[in-house]
Structures are given as C-alpha cells and as structure tokens.
Design a protein around this motif. Structure first.
Motif, mmCIF file in Angstrom:
data_model
loop_
_atom_site.group_PDB
_atom_site.id
_atom_site.type_symbol
_atom_site.label_atom_id
_atom_site.label_comp_id
_atom_site.label_asym_id
_atom_site.label_seq_id
_atom_site.Cartn_x
_atom_site.Cartn_y
_atom_site.Cartn_z
ATOM 1 N N HIS A 31 3.961 8.367 4.396
ATOM 2 C CA HIS A 31 3.700 8.716 3.831
ATOM 3 C C HIS A 31 3.970 10.425 4.128
ATOM 4 N N PHE A 62 -10.035 0.699 -1.061
ATOM 5 C CA PHE A 62 -8.593 1.263 -1.250
ATOM 6 C C PHE A 62 -8.539 2.197 -2.485
ATOM 7 N N PHE A 65 -9.404 5.484 -1.174
ATOM 8 C CA PHE A 65 -8.141 5.687 -0.688
ATOM 9 C C PHE A 65 -7.307 6.644 -1.734
ATOM 10 N N LEU A 66 -7.099 5.385 -2.064
ATOM 11 C CA LEU A 66 -5.993 6.112 -3.958
ATOM 12 C C LEU A 66 -6.082 7.986 -3.846
ATOM 13 N N TYR A 69 -5.625 10.554 -1.506
ATOM 14 C CA TYR A 69 -4.411 10.073 -1.539
ATOM 15 C C TYR A 69 -3.737 11.643 -2.508
ATOM 16 N N GLY A 172 4.811 2.039 -4.043
ATOM 17 C CA GLY A 172 3.521 2.039 -3.581
ATOM 18 C C GLY A 172 2.125 1.820 -4.341
ATOM 19 N N GLY A 173 1.022 2.477 -3.980
ATOM 20 C CA GLY A 173 0.355 2.804 -5.278
ATOM 21 C C GLY A 173 -0.821 0.746 -5.178
ATOM 22 N N HIS A 200 5.414 -2.056 -0.913
ATOM 23 C CA HIS A 200 4.144 -2.429 -0.287
ATOM 24 C C HIS A 200 3.870 -3.250 -1.276
ATOM 25 N N GLU A 203 -1.347 -6.095 0.825
ATOM 26 C CA GLU A 203 -1.697 -5.313 2.048
ATOM 27 C C GLU A 203 -2.937 -5.017 1.187
ATOM 28 N N HIS A 223 3.267 -3.059 5.241
ATOM 29 C CA HIS A 223 2.147 -4.000 5.388
ATOM 30 C C HIS A 223 2.358 -5.584 5.415
ATOM 31 N N SER A 250 -4.382 1.963 9.479
ATOM 32 C CA SER A 250 -4.762 2.008 7.863
ATOM 33 C C SER A 250 -5.167 0.771 7.389
ATOM 34 N N ASP A 280 1.340 5.102 8.644
ATOM 35 C CA ASP A 280 1.273 5.417 6.963
ATOM 36 C C ASP A 280 0.789 6.170 6.845
ATOM 37 N N ASP A 281 -1.089 7.083 7.530
ATOM 38 C CA ASP A 281 -1.045 8.151 6.356
ATOM 39 C C ASP A 281 -1.657 8.843 7.731
HETATM 40 N N1 ADE Z 1 0.960 5.832 -0.633
HETATM 41 C C1 ADE Z 1 0.250 5.743 0.346
HETATM 42 N N2 ADE Z 1 -0.829 4.941 1.543
HETATM 43 C C2 ADE Z 1 -0.793 3.682 1.024
HETATM 44 C C3 ADE Z 1 -0.634 2.726 0.975
HETATM 45 N N3 ADE Z 1 -1.739 2.289 2.347
HETATM 46 N N4 ADE Z 1 -0.702 1.518 0.235
HETATM 47 C C4 ADE Z 1 -0.429 1.940 -1.242
HETATM 48 N N5 ADE Z 1 0.407 2.914 -1.713
HETATM 49 C C5 ADE Z 1 0.179 4.259 -0.710
#
Ligand code: ADE
Ligand code: ZN
Length: 323
Positions: A31, A62, A65-66, A69, A172-173, A200, A203, A223, A250, A280-281
């Motif tokens: 991302h 999680f 984390f969101l 983000y 995502g999300g 996504h 996950e 994932h 991640s 991922d990030d």
């Molecule tokens: N957006 C950024 N990283 C994500 C992740 N791991 N899962 C879902 N959405 C995301």
C-alpha cells in the motif's frame, strides 16, 4: 514485532540478502500509504517531529493498525504529498532491485477525506515516469466497510484511469465489517472492463471469507493465510492457480498470527498453493521486500531454489498491462 537493522546482519544473512537482491522480482502487495516512512512524513509536514510521528506509528491489534493507517493517510493532504510518497517508495525499490510493482492506493480513503481522486492518480503516475527502470501498475482499493456505493465511485475512476497505469481493483479494510458479496456486481463490471481483481480476504477472518472473495471473481487473494484451515480451499487455490499474496511481517504486527514461527506460509507452500511474497505496509511493519525473502529463508527454511521460485511467482502473477 521484528525490527530490521541492516547493521546487525550476520555473514549468512548478508549473503542471503545479496542473493535475494540479485533476483529479478516484483512487489505485488504494498500500500502506498503504508510505505511512507516517518522521515517522508516529516518532509511533508516539517512542523511534526519524528518522535510525534513515531508515536502515531504505534498500535495494538488489527483495529489499532487500521486507525494508524488512516492517520498516515490523513497526513497525505495533497497530490504532491502522494507524489513524494511515490518517489521515496520507488527509490526503495531501486535499492532492492525490484523491477516491477503493483502498488495499491487506498482510493476509498481519499474519497472519504473528500479529496479528488483523479489528481492524486495523475500525480503518482507522473512521478513514477521519473523511474524508467521500474514498471508500476496501480491497484485502486475500496474500503470494505465503507460499502458498495463508495466502491462504485472508486472502480469507475479505475476504469477511466487505465491509461495512467491502473491495472486492477481491490477491497481492503475490515473484512469482518464488509462482506465480499456487497461488491459482486462491481467486480463483474471491473472484470468486463479488463481490470484485474484482487481482494484482501482470509487475513483475520476464516476460510469462508476467502470463498466469498473467489465467488465474486478475485484472481488473487491478499493474505489468504487462513485458507490453511480448509483443505478443499487449498486444493481449489492450487488447481485454479490462484495465488495468495503473503506478507509474514504484516501478519505478526497486526496480530493476525501470534508469531513468525506460527505463520502458515511454509504449510501453504507445501500444499502447492501459489504464493507471492509482499510487504503490505513496510513503514508500519519495519520491513522491506528483501527482509521478507530473508525471513522466508531463515525462519521458514526456503532453499535458494525456492526463493528463486518465489521471485518467479512475483513476476508470473502480475496483472496484464494496458500501456
Ligand atoms: N490496508 C492496508 N493494509 C491492510 C491490511 N493488512 N488489511 C486490510 N486493509 C489494509
Ligand atoms: Zn494489504
């Protein structure tokens, strides 16, 4: 959480790193917003200190984390800021010998910020042209929990921006708060328009979420690690040649798996499921693609031949280009 510092690598790790660096490879799950390092955010907002930024980079689980983000995404307040993020990311690809990347843009969050999407896409595509040795495809991501209407706006822009290098769409999300079925018709329309489809899934939610993603036509799964819980799903992914974009660091950092040693990547690989490694990030997970390959070798026992196969997969499972 694994912290990575190039200064403390043993000889063996260094040679794995060099080997991995030399491989022709692509990054298919990253991302843009999650790649922005604290130093780059500081370039965008000189009034923020690195300590303030790093404090915001801390999260738990999680959901936490969101939120982090979204905080990073809010700091990207102009097309120029997104362009700078792109420049810094492509410089990092150069250092890692990544020759192709499909970079996800959280387009749904840009609309949620009430900003215009097209100028951002124009700015990042234009910045990417300054790096002629790296080919970039863009994936426009809608946010599951924002619903189908928001996704329809994102995917309409994706169709219009194919000449700027948009190759695919994704969602995502939070997969637990936005079932894939909401997006079925939109995925069908995107496919008919020639866009690639990723999603996504699996996950944090179980195999049913991956089946749902497959039902709406996903050609790759972001994932998908919980596919391991369903042998029929593993056979399906293997037989239909549908890859999982697996991002081990991640999954540990977000709490999707309890520790690296318990990560299922090796079992997925041994079950014959196509696997592509991703970050991922990377800024939020203190990693980069070389580090993920090094983990594959050191923690999951991937041989040099298997690392080569992982790298080959990353090029094999690209979405088709239009330009
Ligand atoms: N957006 C950024 N990283 C994500 C992740 N791991 N899962 C879902 N959405 C995301
Ligand atoms: Zn992701």
């Amino acid at each position: 959480m694994t912290y990575y510092s190039g200064e403390h690598l043993s000889d063996r790790e260094t040679s794995t790193q060099e080997f991995v660096r030399s491989l022709a490879k692509a990054e298919l799950h990253i991302h843009l917003e999650g790649s922005v390092q604290p130093e780059t955010l500081r370039e965008i907002h000189p009034s923020l200190t690195l300590d303030e930024i790093r404090a915001n980079f801390h999260y738990n689980g999680f959901a936490g984390f969101l939120k982090t983000y979204v905080w990073v995404t809010k700091q990207l307040h102009s097309p120029e800021a997104y362009a700078l993020a792109t420049r810094r990311l492509l410089e990092s690809f150069e250092r890692q010998n990544v020759s192709y990347a499909e970079v996800t843009l959280s387009a749904g969050v840009i609309l949620w910020k009430q900003e215009k999407l097209e100028p951002v896409i124009e700015a990042i595509a234009s910045e990417a042209r300054n790096f002629p040795h790296i080919r970039v495809g863009w994936i426009l991501d809608a946010i599951r929990q924002f619903g189908a209407e928001q996704a329809a706006r994102v995917f309409a822009v994706a169709r219009e921006c194919r000449m700027l290098g948009v190759v695919a769409i994704g969602i995502g999300g939070d997969e637990e708060r936005g079932p894939a079925s909401w997006f079925e018709l939109l995925y069908e329309q995107a496919r008919a328009a020639g866009l690639g489809l990723t999603c996504h899934a699996g996950e944090v939610a179980g195999p049913a979420s991956v089946w749902d993603a497959l039902r709406i036509g996903a050609q790759r799964i972001g994932h998908g690690i919980r596919s391991l819980e369903d042998p029929n799903l593993l056979s399906f992914l293997r037989d239909r040649d549908i890859p999982l974009e697996v991002c081990p660091s991640s999954n540990v950092c977000t709490g999707a798996v309890p520790s690296l040693r318990e990560h299922p990547i090796r079992k997925l690989w041994d079950a014959g499921v196509p696997v592509v490694l991703g970050t991922d990030d990377p800024a939020l997970f203190h990693t980069d693609l070389l580090h993920e390959y090094t983990l594959a070798a050191d923690i999951f026992g991937f041989s040099r031949e298997e690392l080569k196969q992982l790298a080959a997969n990353s090029l094999l499972y690209r979405f088709p280009q239009r330009q």
